[in-house]
Write a protein that holds these residues in place. Structure first.
Motif, PDB file in Angstrom:
ATOM      1  N   VAL A   1      21.634 -22.632  85.668  1.00 43.22           N
ATOM      2  CA  VAL A   1      22.637 -23.615  85.267  1.00 43.22           C
ATOM      3  C   VAL A   1      21.998 -24.645  84.344  1.00 43.22           C
ATOM      4  O   VAL A   1      20.781 -24.829  84.349  1.00 43.22           O
ATOM      5  CB  VAL A   1      23.260 -24.291  86.520  1.00 43.22           C
TER       6      VAL A   1
ATOM      7  N   SER B   1      25.999 -17.362  81.576  1.00 46.14           N
ATOM      8  CA  SER B   1      26.912 -18.184  82.366  1.00 46.14           C
ATOM      9  C   SER B   1      27.329 -19.388  81.536  1.00 46.14           C
ATOM     10  O   SER B   1      26.485 -20.096  80.988  1.00 46.14           O
ATOM     11  CB  SER B   1      26.240 -18.648  83.653  1.00 46.14           C
TER      12      SER B   1
ATOM     13  N   ASP C   1      29.344 -22.900  81.806  1.00 50.45           N
ATOM     14  CA  ASP C   1      29.886 -23.941  82.673  1.00 50.45           C
ATOM     15  C   ASP C   1      30.459 -25.026  81.773  1.00 50.45           C
ATOM     16  O   ASP C   1      29.803 -25.443  80.802  1.00 50.45           O
ATOM     17  CB  ASP C   1      28.761 -24.490  83.549  1.00 50.45           C
TER      18      ASP C   1
ATOM     19  N   THR D   1      28.785 -12.185  92.766  1.00 52.55           N
ATOM     20  CA  THR D   1      28.934 -13.634  92.612  1.00 52.55           C
ATOM     21  C   THR D   1      30.402 -14.018  92.516  1.00 52.55           C
ATOM     22  O   THR D   1      30.842 -15.008  93.136  1.00 52.55           O
ATOM     23  CB  THR D   1      28.166 -14.117  91.376  1.00 52.55           C
TER      24      THR D   1
ATOM     25  N   GLU E   1      31.363 -23.329  93.585  1.00 56.54           N
ATOM     26  CA  GLU E   1      30.597 -22.651  92.531  1.00 56.54           C
ATOM     27  C   GLU E   1      29.342 -21.964  93.058  1.00 56.54           C
ATOM     28  O   GLU E   1      28.248 -22.517  92.984  1.00 56.54           O
ATOM     29  CB  GLU E   1      30.243 -23.618  91.409  1.00 56.54           C
TER      30      GLU E   1
ATOM     31  N   MET F   1      26.101 -19.929  92.884  1.00 56.13           N
ATOM     32  CA  MET F   1      25.076 -19.541  91.907  1.00 56.13           C
ATOM     33  C   MET F   1      24.154 -18.573  92.633  1.00 56.13           C
ATOM     34  O   MET F   1      23.488 -18.958  93.609  1.00 56.13           O
ATOM     35  CB  MET F   1      24.334 -20.776  91.397  1.00 56.13           C
TER      36      MET F   1
ATOM     37  N   HIS G   1      26.859 -17.102  87.880  1.00 55.99           N
ATOM     38  CA  HIS G   1      27.513 -18.346  88.301  1.00 55.99           C
ATOM     39  C   HIS G   1      29.005 -18.230  87.990  1.00 55.99           C
ATOM     40  O   HIS G   1      29.382 -17.950  86.852  1.00 55.99           O
ATOM     41  CB  HIS G   1      26.879 -19.498  87.512  1.00 55.99           C
TER      42      HIS G   1
END
Length: 257
Positions: free
Chosen positions: A81, A98, A100, A132, A207, A209, A234
């Motif tokens: 992240v 990923s 975000d 995930t 969320e 991860m 994620h």
């Protein structure tokens, strides 16, 4: 303090969340080999602004770090992240990335994430993404009134462990709405029946991860990566606790992997 939202506030949060759901679907069309994460960030910034909102992450501050510089967190392969977009980071066939992203619309925040395949990916990467995403929905299913935050955490962590994977240490979900990060924290592993009780009007960002090789992470400024260099994925939704089943506010049509 956990903030329960009024119906008028929920309506505003819902609109903010809908922007992200649409953006994440549109990004799926942009993510391909040869594209830079910088270009993805520029597209997201323009989309959010055109929808009368502002990027929630750009300029966000935490003690000891420079303000976050971008609209998106773009986290590639072993980055869990908070990866920075860059003109130098070019997507390659077989990568997973990923994304975000958060938005502020009329003073109310939304937060969501999705992991994307870049071209054809390995079976290991595909399975990680599926697990995930399934873990996210296991957590959402537990988000019913009368349950506790630990029931969400336990649903995610138990499922992930049963599939032979690891949740990243100390990286959690959270409340969201009036602020980007509100109480409660929502760990991705924990004990059922523990923590604050879930009540209608709560808006939460759940969320998971999930890492292939280890729960341990290494930290470099904003960025968190898997300690052993294996892959991470994620997925995140902002949800509303209702009188019955949870409502997913960051609705997205194309998230299934």
């Amino acid at each position: 303090m956990i903030i329960r939202k009024s119906p008028a506030e929920i309506d505003k949060i819902r609109i903010s969340c809908q922007i992200l759901g649409e953006l994440l679907d549109l990004l799926a069309e942009k993510i391909m080999p040869g594209v830079s994460t910088w270009d993805l960030d520029a597209f997201a910034y323009d989309f959010i602004i055109k929808n009368g909102a502002k990027p929630a992450f750009k300029g966000y501050q935490v003690p000891g770090l420079s303000p976050f510089p971008s609209t998106l967190c773009t986290s590639l392969n072993s980055v869990i992240v908070h990866g920075f977009p860059s003109k130098k980071v070019i997507l390659k066939e077989g990568d997973i990335i990923s994304i975000d992203v958060g938005a502020i619309k009329d003073g109310y925040y939304s937060d969501a994430a999705r992991t994307y395949a870049v071209g054809t990916i390995s079976p290991d990467a595909q399975r990680l993404m599926e697990v995930t995403l399934n873990a996210l929905y296991k957590g959402i299913e537990a988000a019913i009134p009368g349950n506790r935050v630990g029931d969400i955490s336990n649903a995610i962590g138990t499922y992930v462990a049963s599939m032979g994977y690891y949740v990243a240490d100390d990286l959690t979900g959270h409340g969201v709405g009036r602020y980007l990060h509100e109480e409660p924290q929502i760990p991705n592993a924990g004990s059922a029946g523990h923590g604050p009780r879930l009540q209608p009007g709560m808006t939460l960002a759940i969320e998971p991860m999930v890492n292939i090789g280890t729960n341990r992470v290494k930290e470099n400024g904003w960025e968190f990566s898997v300690a052993d260099g294996t892959l991470s994925a994620h997925f995140e939704h902002t949800i509303l606790i209702t009188d019955s089943q949870p409502e997913i506010l960051t609705v997205a049509k194309g998230e299934r992997v």
